[in-house]
Design a protein around this motif. Structure first.
Motif, PDB file in Angstrom:
ATOM      1  N   ASP A  42       0.854  -1.188   0.000  1.00 50.66           N
ATOM      2  CA  ASP A  42       0.000   0.000   0.000  1.00 50.66           C
ATOM      3  C   ASP A  42       0.893   1.243   0.000  1.00 50.66           C
ATOM      4  OD1 ASP A  42      -1.791   2.023   0.379  1.00 50.66           O
ATOM      5  OD2 ASP A  42      -2.732   1.185   2.177  1.00 50.66           O
ATOM      6  N   PRO A  43       0.872   2.031  -1.061  1.00 46.98           N
ATOM      7  CA  PRO A  43       1.743   3.215  -1.129  1.00 46.98           C
ATOM      8  C   PRO A  43       1.476   4.228  -0.030  1.00 46.98           C
ATOM      9  CG  PRO A  43       0.522   2.888  -3.203  1.00 46.98           C
ATOM     10  CD  PRO A  43       0.031   1.864  -2.234  1.00 46.98           C
ATOM     11  N   ASN A  44       0.277   4.150   0.590  1.00 47.10           N
ATOM     12  CA  ASN A  44      -0.051   5.087   1.661  1.00 47.10           C
ATOM     13  C   ASN A  44       0.595   4.694   2.994  1.00 47.10           C
ATOM     14  OD1 ASN A  44      -1.753   6.687   0.010  1.00 47.10           O
ATOM     15  ND2 ASN A  44      -3.406   5.178   0.242  1.00 47.10           N
ATOM     16  N   ARG A  45       1.105   3.476   3.073  1.00 46.53           N
ATOM     17  CA  ARG A  45       1.774   3.039   4.298  1.00 46.53           C
ATOM     18  C   ARG A  45       3.220   3.525   4.280  1.00 46.53           C
ATOM     19  NH1 ARG A  45      -0.555  -1.359   6.980  1.00 46.53           N
ATOM     20  NH2 ARG A  45       1.075  -0.943   8.540  1.00 46.53           N
TER      21      ARG A  45
END
Length: 587
Positions: free
Chosen positions: A242-245
């Motif tokens: 997940d790029p948001n992590r």
């Protein structure tokens, strides 16, 4: 234990004993023994001796077998997913360093005083009988509870190995029992009873069995490591799914590494049992340091490789906290589902080895506690033919099997670890105290003051680390605590001379290494939940009541009978003078 005219010979005698309680507490609670007594007249209460037939390679195998259980297959997932990310590799390295430093402290005592009592004996020759009783009782209870939990885990992993749900197929649900205690596990009971028979029969044969099981288990671990490196991808070290992590090797920063270390340290608990085999080692001076330290180093390497393998298989945010390796191979593709069965087999062997080593250790602890007189001397008896503590082994085996029969795994695990870390902390303090204090020769107060001040500083650092709000003020306060701790150690090492130096093997860089061990154990204790401290406090109160109502009177009677000698300054000094000669003869 029989008492002829003792505190327990009649109700009137017991009432008289209780009325004399202040005097008996004053006489016995702080009473210390010496290495000469622990290896001499106190040991004679076992009626027979352990056979000295273990070597350094036996100890290494016992250490590996005791540490590499099923824990790594569980704790590594939570540590990576929630605490450290791919840097969980460093978390295992930090936890391994902590274990190695504590192992150094254990080793100095074990070489100087090769008896089966482990931490109980080490504390008894430094801080006295009452503190040793609290330490020994906590260790025995931790062993019993963790062994019961491990036995129930064996049932689960054995089911995984052959594709059967242990919960529905092998455990019997009893509806009228409360939840958490209503699933009967017959397989766990059978495993504990079989291992009890084995450790009663012979320590030598137990060592051979442990070597075989450990070798098979390591082969499974190497298989998992190889599969992970083969099928894994190095990009998972830095890129989450997940790029948001948070990304990178340190997605949770450096604090995440230490938070993960606090969680995975439980995977190293087990080397303590090796020190209880010191009385059965042929050459304690060389075999014990190699066996204890070597096993910790090898286990640390295995754990770091396993963590690296897991991190390569999946991004940290996809790792399953409960079954990281099984889930990781299943995510790869259906053709690797069979690997989960292999992992189940490997974990089953790991549980058997950790159970075997832990059950050997717990029996020797209570055997030596029985020698001291604070529990019935029936536990201290060593069988003349088998040279094993049969009474202690059978009693604890039945006790452990009874708990494993009813109690759920999560109920048991919530009660373990705080007591063990408390014991490791006490041993680290004890090795400093014993180096710098000689009874009747040097004043204990400079060393006591240093240990209290240093521990308080470590506690403040730990509280700030875990509970302080993030920001610069927290960083400044943590830095201040660190500087104060270093200054305290530096001042102590220059102002207080060592009262004794070991002739055979000692902790290097004294007092720095034990102090780092003290800090790390206090820091790890700060990661334990409040409810565990409540349970620990309740259990400690129960232990105090047992000591006040039984143990101090039993110990007092043993002193009156001449089995346990009163400690005057003159007697302690005389015993200390001949300790070195006795140990040279033994080795």
């Amino acid at each position: 234990m029989e008492h002829h005219g003792s505190s327990f010979s009649s109700f009137r005698s017991y009432i008289h004993a209780l009325s004399d309680l202040p005097n008996r507490l004053l006489r016995r609670a702080g009473c210390i023994s010496t290495s000469f007594e622990e290896t001499g007249n106190i040991r004679s209460r076992s009626a027979a001796d352990f056979r000295k037939n273990l070597r350094w390679y036996d100890l290494i195998c016992f250490g590996i077998g005791g540490m590499v259980g099923a824990g790594v297959f569980v704790t590594s997932g939570t540590a990576s997913h929630e605490k450290a990310g791919p840097a969980v590799i460093l978390s295992y390295a930090v936890a391994g360093l902590c274990a190695l430093l504590s192992a150094f402290c254990y080793t100095e005592f074990a070489v100087h005083m090769p008896v089966a009592g482990g931490a109980f004996s080490y504390i008894r020759v430094t801080f006295g009988e009452f503190t040793a009783f609290l330490v020994g009782a906590n260790l025995v209870m931790d062993y019993v509870l963790s062994n019961a939990a491990a036995a129930r885990s064996f049932t689960t992993y054995l089911g995984t190995a052959i594709g059967v749900s242990a919960e529905s197929k092998w455990r019997i649900t009893v509806s009228f029992l409360p939840k958490g205690f209503n699933q009967i596990d017959i397989i766990a009971v059978l495993i504990i009873l079989i291992l009890t028979l084995i450790i009663c029969y012979s320590t030598r044969e137990s060592s051979v069995l442990n070597m075989i099981l450990t070798a098979v288990h390591i082969l499974f671990i190497l298989f998992v490591i190889t599969m992970g490196f083969w099928k894994g991808d190095t990009k998972n070290f830095t890129e989450p799914s997940d790029p948001n992590r948070p990304g990178g090797f340190f997605p949770f920063g450096v604090p995440g590494v230490f938070n993960g270390a606090a969680l995975v340290y439980v995977s190293y608990i087990g080397y303590d049992a090796v020190s209880t085999l010191a009385e059965e080692v042929k050459n304690p001076v060389t075999d014990i340091p190699v066996g204890v330290s070597g096993s910790v180093v090898l286990v640390t390497i295995l754990y770091c490789l396993m963590a690296a393998s897991m991190s390569m298989l999946l991004p940290y945010d996809l790792i399953n906290p409960e079954s990281p390796f099984t889930y990781a191979f299943m995510e790869k593709s259906d053709e690797f589902n069979w690997v989960s069965n292999v992992i189940g087999v490997g974990a089953s062997f790991g549980i058997l080895t950790s159970l075997l080593v832990a059950m050997l250790g717990q029996a020797r602890y209570i055997c030596v506690i029985g020698r001291s007189g604070v529990v019935p001397t029936w536990f201290a008896k060593i069988h003349a033919k088998t040279a094993t503590p049969v009474n202690a082994s059978v009693f604890l085996g039945i006790f452990t099997a009874t708990i494993a029969l009813f109690t759920e795994l999560n109920v048991l695990l919530n009660l373990v670890s705080i007591g063990t870390l408390f014991v490791f902390l006490m041993v680290s303090n004890a090795v400093i105290y014993r180096r710098y204090v000689s009874v009747g020769t040097t004043s204990p107060w400079p060393t006591f003051s240093f240990l209290l001040s240093f521990s308080f500083t470590c506690i403040m650092f730990t509280i700030l680390w875990w509970l302080g709000p993030p920001g610069k003020p927290k960083g400044y306060m943590l830095g201040s605590c660190s500087i104060i701790a270093v200054v305290l150690v530096q001042l102590f090492s220059h102002m207080v001379p060592q009262a004794r130096k070991p002739d055979f093997w000692g902790v290097p860089f004294m007092p720095w290494i034990p102090c780092v061990s003290i800090f790390l154990n206090i820091f790890l204790l700060g990661n334990i939940d409040v409810s565990s401290y409540v349970r620990f406090g309740f259990f400690s109160i129960v232990l105090v009541l047992v000591y006040v109502l039984y143990s101090v009177h039993s110990s007092f009677d043993s002193e009156e009978e001449g089995s346990v000698c009163p400690k005057s300054v003159e007697m302690v000094k005389e015993s200390l003078d001949i300790e070195i000669l006795t140990l040279k003869v033994q080795c």
